[in-house]
Design a protein around this motif. Structure first.
Motif, PDB file in Angstrom:
ATOM      1  N   UNK A   1      59.833  26.289  28.192  1.00  0.00           N
ATOM      2  CA  UNK A   1      59.821  24.838  28.369  1.00  0.00           C
ATOM      3  C   UNK A   1      58.554  24.610  29.418  1.00  0.00           C
ATOM      4  N   UNK A   2      57.895  25.131  29.162  1.00  0.00           N
ATOM      5  CA  UNK A   2      56.408  25.076  30.080  1.00  0.00           C
ATOM      6  C   UNK A   2      55.647  23.870  29.478  1.00  0.00           C
ATOM      7  N   UNK A   3      55.345  22.924  30.478  1.00  0.00           N
ATOM      8  CA  UNK A   3      54.494  21.665  29.762  1.00  0.00           C
ATOM      9  C   UNK A   3      53.356  21.970  30.308  1.00  0.00           C
ATOM     10  N   UNK A   4      52.366  21.027  29.587  1.00  0.00           N
ATOM     11  CA  UNK A   4      50.917  21.029  29.736  1.00  0.00           C
ATOM     12  C   UNK A   4      50.691  20.369  31.287  1.00  0.00           C
ATOM     13  N   UNK A   5      49.951  21.124  31.863  1.00  0.00           N
ATOM     14  CA  UNK A   5      49.480  20.706  33.266  1.00  0.00           C
ATOM     15  C   UNK A   5      50.104  21.673  34.283  1.00  0.00           C
ATOM     16  N   UNK A   6      51.197  22.193  34.084  1.00  0.00           N
ATOM     17  CA  UNK A   6      51.906  23.383  34.829  1.00  0.00           C
ATOM     18  C   UNK A   6      51.192  24.499  34.979  1.00  0.00           C
ATOM     19  N   UNK A   7      51.136  25.266  35.920  1.00  0.00           N
ATOM     20  CA  UNK A   7      50.292  26.466  36.568  1.00  0.00           C
ATOM     21  C   UNK A   7      51.430  27.594  36.239  1.00  0.00           C
ATOM     22  N   UNK A   8      50.685  28.814  35.823  1.00  0.00           N
ATOM     23  CA  UNK A   8      51.465  30.092  35.808  1.00  0.00           C
ATOM     24  C   UNK A   8      50.753  31.148  36.346  1.00  0.00           C
ATOM     25  N   UNK A   9      51.234  32.311  36.919  1.00  0.00           N
ATOM     26  CA  UNK A   9      50.432  33.237  37.411  1.00  0.00           C
ATOM     27  C   UNK A   9      50.025  34.414  36.294  1.00  0.00           C
ATOM     28  N   UNK A  10      48.799  34.968  36.662  1.00  0.00           N
ATOM     29  CA  UNK A  10      48.326  35.802  35.674  1.00  0.00           C
ATOM     30  C   UNK A  10      47.823  36.986  36.296  1.00  0.00           C
ATOM     31  N   UNK A  11      47.503  38.158  35.477  1.00  0.00           N
ATOM     32  CA  UNK A  11      47.330  39.549  36.023  1.00  0.00           C
ATOM     33  C   UNK A  11      45.840  39.915  35.559  1.00  0.00           C
ATOM     34  N   UNK A  12      44.935  40.156  36.102  1.00  0.00           N
ATOM     35  CA  UNK A  12      43.569  40.623  35.543  1.00  0.00           C
ATOM     36  C   UNK A  12      43.614  42.159  35.706  1.00  0.00           C
ATOM     37  N   UNK A  13      42.860  42.906  34.635  1.00  0.00           N
ATOM     38  CA  UNK A  13      42.861  44.149  34.365  1.00  0.00           C
ATOM     39  C   UNK A  13      41.315  44.609  33.867  1.00  0.00           C
ATOM     40  N   UNK A  14      40.640  45.772  34.613  1.00  0.00           N
ATOM     41  CA  UNK A  14      39.295  46.142  34.234  1.00  0.00           C
ATOM     42  C   UNK A  14      39.398  46.564  32.856  1.00  0.00           C
ATOM     43  N   UNK A  15      38.613  46.374  31.975  1.00  0.00           N
ATOM     44  CA  UNK A  15      38.263  47.059  30.451  1.00  0.00           C
ATOM     45  C   UNK A  15      37.346  48.083  30.514  1.00  0.00           C
ATOM     46  N   UNK A  16      36.406  47.986  31.584  1.00  0.00           N
ATOM     47  CA  UNK A  16      35.086  48.843  31.493  1.00  0.00           C
ATOM     48  C   UNK A  16      35.250  49.904  32.639  1.00  0.00           C
ATOM     49  N   UNK A  17      34.291  50.398  33.360  1.00  0.00           N
ATOM     50  CA  UNK A  17      34.301  51.211  34.124  1.00  0.00           C
ATOM     51  C   UNK A  17      34.199  50.656  35.649  1.00  0.00           C
ATOM     52  N   UNK A  18      34.444  49.610  36.061  1.00  0.00           N
ATOM     53  CA  UNK A  18      34.395  48.874  37.280  1.00  0.00           C
ATOM     54  C   UNK A  18      35.205  49.695  38.248  1.00  0.00           C
ATOM     55  N   UNK A  19      34.675  49.875  39.411  1.00  0.00           N
ATOM     56  CA  UNK A  19      35.209  50.646  40.490  1.00  0.00           C
ATOM     57  C   UNK A  19      36.120  49.648  41.117  1.00  0.00           C
ATOM     58  N   UNK A  20      35.904  48.401  41.336  1.00  0.00           N
ATOM     59  CA  UNK A  20      36.910  47.566  42.000  1.00  0.00           C
ATOM     60  C   UNK A  20      36.539  46.254  41.556  1.00  0.00           C
ATOM     61  N   UNK A  21      37.768  45.390  41.543  1.00  0.00           N
ATOM     62  CA  UNK A  21      37.694  43.740  41.239  1.00  0.00           C
ATOM     63  C   UNK A  21      37.787  43.001  42.689  1.00  0.00           C
ATOM     64  N   UNK A  22      37.855  43.821  43.874  1.00  0.00           N
ATOM     65  CA  UNK A  22      37.935  43.151  45.028  1.00  0.00           C
ATOM     66  C   UNK A  22      36.889  41.951  45.578  1.00  0.00           C
ATOM     67  N   UNK A  23      36.981  40.753  45.655  1.00  0.00           N
ATOM     68  CA  UNK A  23      36.124  39.760  45.928  1.00  0.00           C
ATOM     69  C   UNK A  23      35.547  39.134  44.685  1.00  0.00           C
ATOM     70  N   UNK A  24      36.152  39.205  43.679  1.00  0.00           N
ATOM     71  CA  UNK A  24      35.740  38.643  42.441  1.00  0.00           C
ATOM     72  C   UNK A  24      36.292  37.357  42.014  1.00  0.00           C
ATOM     73  N   UNK A  25      35.651  36.906  41.180  1.00  0.00           N
ATOM     74  CA  UNK A  25      36.119  35.536  40.641  1.00  0.00           C
ATOM     75  C   UNK A  25      36.247  35.366  39.218  1.00  0.00           C
ATOM     76  N   UNK A  26      37.375  35.195  38.636  1.00  0.00           N
ATOM     77  CA  UNK A  26      37.522  34.823  37.130  1.00  0.00           C
ATOM     78  C   UNK A  26      36.937  33.627  36.746  1.00  0.00           C
ATOM     79  N   UNK A  27      35.941  33.623  35.750  1.00  0.00           N
ATOM     80  CA  UNK A  27      35.428  32.589  35.143  1.00  0.00           C
ATOM     81  C   UNK A  27      36.476  32.106  33.938  1.00  0.00           C
ATOM     82  N   UNK A  28      36.321  30.834  33.427  1.00  0.00           N
ATOM     83  CA  UNK A  28      37.197  30.156  32.633  1.00  0.00           C
ATOM     84  C   UNK A  28      37.645  31.032  31.207  1.00  0.00           C
ATOM     85  N   UNK A  29      38.820  31.519  31.230  1.00  0.00           N
ATOM     86  CA  UNK A  29      39.397  32.398  29.903  1.00  0.00           C
ATOM     87  C   UNK A  29      40.365  31.678  29.325  1.00  0.00           C
TER      88      UNK A  29
END
Length: 387
Positions: free
Chosen positions: A118-146
């Motif tokens: 029953x989620x409606x357009x405009x509501x917000x949900x939590x997301x999880x971001x996981x590295x796919x390459x050999x990045x050592x850390x994602x600390x301090x990063x920003x996810x761009x529009x996905x």
């Protein structure tokens, strides 16, 4: 009481009116006579789910930027550079063909989320971001529009925001490294906005079907009986060990009130079958309440053999002209633990099993061996599950 039950029977010609009368009568009876459900029972909402009312999995692929030199090495993760170039092209930025990118502050990531029912357009949900390459850390990063897509390939949410990373990774110039938790995975609370609603059959005229979390014929029958007692005969019927079919109002607003009433009915669930669950990795053993043992005698002991080498030096007589040699000397000791035999009487219960095992001081590993032997002998009247 029959007068109140009759008020809850649905009239095919005027269903809306009968539901309103039924809800009023139920509120009146509960106010004066208290809760008619079984004491110490469980609510229907805690042991069942409504068929068709479910969450959906979403997944996407994007880039995390702004890292402090801990991103992907493009020579080892070429897809990161390809994704970055594709993003630049969307902004009408074209680089020369021979350009070699060194994007230490960019990482390719997979984004996943769960879209609640029953989620409606405009509501917000939590997301999880996981590295796919050999990045050592994602600390301090920003996810761009996905964009986040469902299994049908349609976009249902758009993700973007600053990551919250609980892990930490530090590396020195000499190659030494310290890592705390997992720095290559982060979360963004309310990081995605819903763009499309998932259609459901809840607002339709179909009957409501309740599905048990743990299938059980006894529990399914008791739920149907409790609903029929509260709302009148033939309102609910158990279809199998999992599903209970319930007649419901046609209008969505009436159905919401009906479900609210339905899910708070308390039911005494059926007792779980006799089971013994063994976790071979941690040594955890859980014995169910209804586990019994047939008459049997058990003895369990351990045999330890120790071999110790103690070489001796043989020194010959000085006048004999011999040579000094090492003579092997082996000591073998056998230690056999003497455990008494204990016997289970007919119909021994869980308390008897625990008391007998504790009396001989059996460790979890010993208890596993005893239970497996009892099962093979046919004396253990329970299902043995090893996880």
């Amino acid at each position: 009481m029959n007068k109140y039950r009759n008020n809850f029977q649905f009239n095919k010609t005027n269903r809306s009116l009968s539901v309103a009368i039924g809800l009023f009568a139920l509120s009146f009876s509960c106010f004066f006579f208290g809760n008619v459900s079984v004491a110490y029972g469980e609510r229907i909402k805690d042991i069942t789910s409504i068929q068709g009312v479910r969450s959906n999995q979403l997944v996407g692929y994007g880039l995390v930027v702004g890292l402090s030199g801990t991103g992907d090495q493009t020579n080892q993760a070429p897809f990161t550079g390809q994704t970055f170039l594709s993003m630049l092209q969307r902004f009408d930025i074209v680089l020369p063909q021979d350009t070699r990118l060194q994007l230490n502050n960019v990482a390719a990531v997979a984004v996943h989320a769960e879209l609640p029912a029953f989620s409606k357009p405009g509501q917000k949900i939590d997301i999880t971001v996981s590295s796919l390459g050999n990045a050592q850390s994602l600390r301090g990063g920003s996810l761009i529009m996905t964009p986040l897509k469902g299994v049908d390939g349609q976009v249902y949410a758009i993700a973007q925001g600053n990551l919250v990373v609980g892990g930490l990774g530090v590396e020195g110039a000499d190659g030494s490294r310290v890592t705390v938790n997992v720095p290559s995975v982060g979360r963004i609370p309310d990081g995605a906005m819903v763009e499309r609603e998932v259609p459901t059959q809840f607002a339709g005229g179909e009957p409501v079907v309740l599905n048990l979390h743990h299938p059980d014929f006894t529990t399914a029958k008791r739920i149907a009986d409790a609903i029929n007692f509260m709302l009148g005969p033939d309102t609910a019927a158990a279809q199998d060990s999992t599903s209970i079919r319930v007649r419901a109002p046609l209008k969505p607003e009436h159905k919401v009130n009906f479900i609210s009433l339905l899910e708070n009915i308390e039911v005494d669930p059926g007792e779980a079958p006799a089971r013994v669950v063994i976790n071979s990795r941690t040594g955890t053993i859980v014995v169910g309440q209804h586990v019994t043992v047939d008459p049997v005698a058990i003895t369990h002991g351990s045999l330890t053999v120790a071999i110790q080498e103690a070489p001796e030096v043989s020194q010959p007589n000085a006048l004999g002209g011999g040579e000094t040699v090492v003579v092997p000397q082996t000591d073998i000791t056998v230690d056999e633990e003497q455990n008494p035999m204990f016997k289970f009487a007919p119909g021994s219960t869980l308390d008897d099993i625990v008391r007998a095992v504790n009396a001989v001081g059996a460790a979890p590993g010993d208890l596993m061996a005893i239970l497996e032997a009892l099962k093979q002998a046919g004396a253990l009247k329970a299902e043995l599950i090893v996880i």
